[in-house]
Design a protein around this motif. Structure first.
Motif, PDB file in Angstrom:
ATOM      1  N   GLY A   1      88.429  22.493 -21.481  1.00 27.36           N
ATOM      2  CA  GLY A   1      88.032  23.334 -20.361  1.00 27.36           C
ATOM      3  C   GLY A   1      89.210  24.003 -19.678  1.00 27.36           C
ATOM      4  O   GLY A   1      90.334  23.989 -20.194  1.00 27.36           O
ATOM      5  N   PRO A   2      88.989  24.595 -18.511  1.00 29.13           N
ATOM      6  CA  PRO A   2      90.045  25.353 -17.827  1.00 29.13           C
ATOM      7  C   PRO A   2      91.219  24.499 -17.362  1.00 29.13           C
ATOM      8  O   PRO A   2      92.304  25.032 -17.102  1.00 29.13           O
ATOM      9  N   TYR A   3      91.026  23.185 -17.248  1.00 32.89           N
ATOM     10  CA  TYR A   3      92.114  22.321 -16.788  1.00 32.89           C
ATOM     11  C   TYR A   3      92.787  21.552 -17.928  1.00 32.89           C
ATOM     12  O   TYR A   3      93.640  20.709 -17.697  1.00 32.89           O
ATOM     13  N   THR A   4      92.382  21.867 -19.170  1.00 28.07           N
ATOM     14  CA  THR A   4      92.973  21.171 -20.313  1.00 28.07           C
ATOM     15  C   THR A   4      94.377  21.695 -20.583  1.00 28.07           C
ATOM     16  O   THR A   4      94.565  22.880 -20.880  1.00 28.07           O
ATOM     17  N   ALA A   5      95.362  20.799 -20.490  1.00 28.62           N
ATOM     18  CA  ALA A   5      96.749  21.182 -20.746  1.00 28.62           C
ATOM     19  C   ALA A   5      97.131  20.981 -22.200  1.00 28.62           C
ATOM     20  O   ALA A   5      97.972  21.729 -22.735  1.00 28.62           O
ATOM     21  N   MET A   6      96.522  19.994 -22.871  1.00 31.71           N
ATOM     22  CA  MET A   6      96.980  19.630 -24.208  1.00 31.71           C
ATOM     23  C   MET A   6      95.928  18.772 -24.894  1.00 31.71           C
ATOM     24  O   MET A   6      95.159  18.071 -24.241  1.00 31.71           O
ATOM     25  N   VAL A   7      95.899  18.843 -26.212  1.00 31.58           N
ATOM     26  CA  VAL A   7      95.167  17.878 -27.033  1.00 31.58           C
ATOM     27  C   VAL A   7      96.203  16.972 -27.666  1.00 31.58           C
ATOM     28  O   VAL A   7      97.179  17.442 -28.263  1.00 31.58           O
ATOM     29  N   ALA A   8      96.025  15.655 -27.530  1.00 33.76           N
ATOM     30  CA  ALA A   8      96.966  14.681 -28.094  1.00 33.76           C
ATOM     31  C   ALA A   8      96.253  13.839 -29.134  1.00 33.76           C
ATOM     32  O   ALA A   8      95.138  13.351 -28.901  1.00 33.76           O
TER      33      ALA A   8
ATOM     34  N   MET B   1      89.866  20.800 -35.019  1.00 36.19           N
ATOM     35  CA  MET B   1      90.243  20.499 -33.633  1.00 36.19           C
ATOM     36  C   MET B   1      91.276  21.501 -33.131  1.00 36.19           C
ATOM     37  O   MET B   1      91.207  21.975 -31.989  1.00 36.19           O
ATOM     38  N   ALA B   2      92.251  21.823 -33.999  1.00 38.84           N
ATOM     39  CA  ALA B   2      93.287  22.772 -33.606  1.00 38.84           C
ATOM     40  C   ALA B   2      92.703  24.161 -33.370  1.00 38.84           C
ATOM     41  O   ALA B   2      93.064  24.845 -32.401  1.00 38.84           O
ATOM     42  N   GLU B   3      91.804  24.590 -34.241  1.00 36.73           N
ATOM     43  CA  GLU B   3      91.182  25.910 -34.062  1.00 36.73           C
ATOM     44  C   GLU B   3      90.402  25.987 -32.751  1.00 36.73           C
ATOM     45  O   GLU B   3      90.482  26.985 -32.026  1.00 36.73           O
ATOM     46  N   ALA B   4      89.660  24.916 -32.446  1.00 33.58           N
ATOM     47  CA  ALA B   4      88.884  24.900 -31.205  1.00 33.58           C
ATOM     48  C   ALA B   4      89.809  24.911 -29.990  1.00 33.58           C
ATOM     49  O   ALA B   4      89.546  25.608 -28.995  1.00 33.58           O
ATOM     50  N   ALA B   5      90.905  24.167 -30.063  1.00 36.65           N
ATOM     51  CA  ALA B   5      91.851  24.123 -28.949  1.00 36.65           C
ATOM     52  C   ALA B   5      92.551  25.462 -28.764  1.00 36.65           C
ATOM     53  O   ALA B   5      92.707  25.960 -27.636  1.00 36.65           O
ATOM     54  N   HIS B   6      92.960  26.090 -29.861  1.00 34.67           N
ATOM     55  CA  HIS B   6      93.698  27.352 -29.782  1.00 34.67           C
ATOM     56  C   HIS B   6      92.839  28.485 -29.223  1.00 34.67           C
ATOM     57  O   HIS B   6      93.359  29.411 -28.587  1.00 34.67           O
ATOM     58  N   LYS B   7      91.528  28.434 -29.462  1.00 35.40           N
ATOM     59  CA  LYS B   7      90.648  29.451 -28.893  1.00 35.40           C
ATOM     60  C   LYS B   7      90.695  29.439 -27.370  1.00 35.40           C
ATOM     61  O   LYS B   7      90.413  30.450 -26.726  1.00 35.40           O
ATOM     62  N   ARG B   8      91.058  28.282 -26.807  1.00 33.91           N
ATOM     63  CA  ARG B   8      91.136  28.136 -25.356  1.00 33.91           C
ATOM     64  C   ARG B   8      92.581  28.090 -24.869  1.00 33.91           C
ATOM     65  O   ARG B   8      92.859  27.728 -23.736  1.00 33.91           O
ATOM     66  N   GLY B   9      93.515  28.417 -25.773  1.00 39.88           N
ATOM     67  CA  GLY B   9      94.929  28.455 -25.412  1.00 39.88           C
ATOM     68  C   GLY B   9      95.539  27.091 -25.172  1.00 39.88           C
ATOM     69  O   GLY B   9      96.509  26.959 -24.419  1.00 39.88           O
ATOM     70  N   VAL B  10      94.990  26.062 -25.821  1.00 42.62           N
ATOM     71  CA  VAL B  10      95.456  24.688 -25.612  1.00 42.62           C
ATOM     72  C   VAL B  10      96.288  24.232 -26.806  1.00 42.62           C
ATOM     73  O   VAL B  10      95.812  24.265 -27.942  1.00 42.62           O
ATOM     74  N   PRO B  11      97.535  23.788 -26.583  1.00 40.12           N
ATOM     75  CA  PRO B  11      98.367  23.284 -27.681  1.00 40.12           C
ATOM     76  C   PRO B  11      97.926  21.898 -28.147  1.00 40.12           C
ATOM     77  O   PRO B  11      97.306  21.141 -27.395  1.00 40.12           O
ATOM     78  N   VAL B  12      98.287  21.556 -29.377  1.00 35.73           N
ATOM     79  CA  VAL B  12      97.934  20.271 -29.985  1.00 35.73           C
ATOM     80  C   VAL B  12      99.210  19.520 -30.360  1.00 35.73           C
ATOM     81  O   VAL B  12     100.094  20.062 -31.036  1.00 35.73           O
TER      82      VAL B  12
END
Length: 512
Positions: free
Chosen positions: A176-183, A199-210
């Motif tokens: 979501g909007p407050y997600t800084a990172m996926v670990a 997981m990486a594709e879903a995170a990158h769509k929201r601008g979240v690094p993995v």
């Protein structure tokens, strides 16, 4: 007499004086062979161990390679600007690993902390100064439940909130909007609700690094995690890479890694306390360079040879069985030898054998089960197998297990609630034990000051022993209570694993 003494006398008397020197030496008193000089640890009363367990930090990780020792020493002889040094090391790590960039950190846990700080605050000094107060900043880290582990404290320490999805749907909803990172934990990848690439594709769509924690894994080139979409991957320097124990390496996207470096020492930010020096930086680089040309196949054959030496020695003992186990995950990737036996016929359990190995000479550390021990050759050194094999054979042939004292009297009845005071070295705690007793068996619950868990145990005469485990975030605390019951009081010691032991007093609860 030393070679130096003889050499000096030859220079003094010349070639013609050899017979004179021989006669002189013959008349000297015979001296006992000098004792082996104590090593640097023995000189302060600490006895080293043979590591047959693996790359555990409590066992000081690995022994660094000769190339690493040389780099550490050479690096210590110069001053250097650390920002310039890390820039040069970053370029070199990129060349060696085929990653976009790399930095050296004060261990893998420090890499996790710096990576998290970079995802929360970037390289923005104003945001960096606010950590760990994250109001108004992205403050959530999504970590699927299978990845939660004791080391994710290094992520949580920045102040972030951990979101722990269990399913694919929960994972997607957590971004979501407050997600800084996926670990993610590398070795847990097969248990995740979806593949890393998705997981990486879903995170990158929201601008979240993995970020992937691959601490005890082998470094793959090109990197398997970065290739599947991860933005950063962290390794321990003092494990299979055999670099400095207090170093780690973070590989991945250049902008993220440079921000991670800005968030670490020598810069005045949250990671200032996680300092890595010029010696460790260059030692870590030397370890990565060595990794690219180490003969890994030869190392594997050497490990198999050590296990064969030990297996051949102990397999002659009645009821002893040996089995070579192949690795079932990416961490501590090496073959292992399981040695098992009939505990009733040999009169010793695996845990008792492990205790004897640790308290003997040489001191040997290896994991144990109820009726087995396992030899992990990953961190053994040449010649260790020749010491381990006869010691194992000796103890299994003629077990010296400590005899337990006979239970004193009839089984004490301890069922009910007990109020427990634990006297730690600093601070004390008040806990509660709830025992349900059936014969000599105990079940129940153990409540601490803020955590609780089930317990199980046994009563033998007046001796009471029980164990429990309290879970918190990605970690857990194990307790083993051992005491003697006298009336309405139980006194003894509680073992809290890596946190040490402490005396406790338990008193039967009196209901008002």
């Amino acid at each position: 007499m030393t070679d130096g003494f003889v050499s000096n006398r030859r220079q003094l008397f010349g070639a013609t004086g050899k017979s004179f020197l021989a006669g002189l030496l013959a008349r000297l008193p015979v001296l006992a062979a000098p004792k082996a000089e104590a090593n640097i640890y023995q000189r302060i009363g600490v006895q080293p161990v043979i590591n047959c367990k693996g790359t555990y930090t409590i066992l000081s990780g690995s022994q660094s390679l000769p190339e690493v020792k040389k780099a550490l020493e050479e690096a210590s002889r110069h001053y250097v600007h650390l920002d310039e040094l890390m820039d040069g090391v970053g370029r070199r790590l990129a060349e060696l690993t085929k990653a976009e960039w790399g930095i050296v950190t004060a261990g893998c846990a420090a890499a996790l902390t710096h990576a998290t700080a970079a995802c929360v605050a970037g390289a923005n000094p104003e945001k960096m100064q606010r950590l760990p107060k994250l109001a108004g900043l992205k403050h959530e880290v999504v970590m699927p439940k299978p990845s939660r582990n004791v080391y994710d404290h290094a992520i949580r320490m920045t102040g972030v909130t951990m979101i722990t999805p269990s399913t694919r749907e929960e994972f997607l909803a957590a971004l979501g909007p407050y997600t800084a990172m996926v670990a993610l934990l590398g070795e847990a990848m097969p248990q995740h609700p979806m593949p890393l690439k998705e997981m990486a594709e879903a995170a990158h769509k929201r601008g979240v690094p993995v970020l992937v924690d691959a601490a005890a894994e082998r470094l793959t080139i090109p990197n398997v995690y970065l290739g599947a979409g991860a933005d950063m991957v962290a390794y321990s320097g003092g494990k299979c890479l055999r670099g400095p124990q207090c170093a780690g390496v973070l590989l991945g996207k250049k902008d993220l890694l440079q921000a991670a470096w800005i968030n670490s020492a020598p810069h005045h930010a949250f990671g200032r306390s996680l300092k890595v020096g010029k010696e460790e930086i260059m030692g870590m680089l030397a370890a990565v360079e060595a990794w690219t040309h180490r003969d890994h196949a030869a190392e594997w054959k050497q490990w198999e040879g050590w296990l064969a030496t030990i297996g051949e020695k102990v397999s002659s003992i009645p009821t002893v069985r040996t089995e070579v186990l192949q690795p079932d995950g990416p961490s501590n990737y090496a073959p292992q030898l399981r040695v098992s036996w009939d505990t009733k016929k040999l009169g010793i359990t695996g845990m008792e054998l492990a205790d004897l190995l640790l308290s003997g000479d040489p001191r040997i550390v290896m994991p144990a089960g109820q009726s087995s021990v396992t030899i992990m050759p990953y961190m053994m050194m040449p010649g260790d197998d020749k010491l381990v094999a006869p010691r194992l054979h000796e103890l299994l042939s003629k077990p010296l297990a400590k005899q337990r004292p006979a239970a004193a009297g009839s089984t004490r009845q301890v069922g009910g609630q007990w109020d427990v005071e634990i006297a730690y070295k600093r601070d004390h705690a008040v806990h509660t034990l709830f025992f349900e007793q059936k014969g000599d068996q105990l079940v129940g619950s153990h409540r601490g000051e803020c955590l609780s868990g089930d317990l199980s145990g046994k009563v033998e005469g007046t001796s009471v022993r029980c164990r429990s485990r309290h879970h918190y975030e990605g970690t857990s605390i194990g307790y083993v209570f051992e005491g003697v019951a006298e009336g309405d009081t139980i006194r003894g010691t509680v073992d809290v694993g890596e946190y040490g032991k402490a005396p406790f007093t338990a008193r039967r609860h009196v209901h008002a």
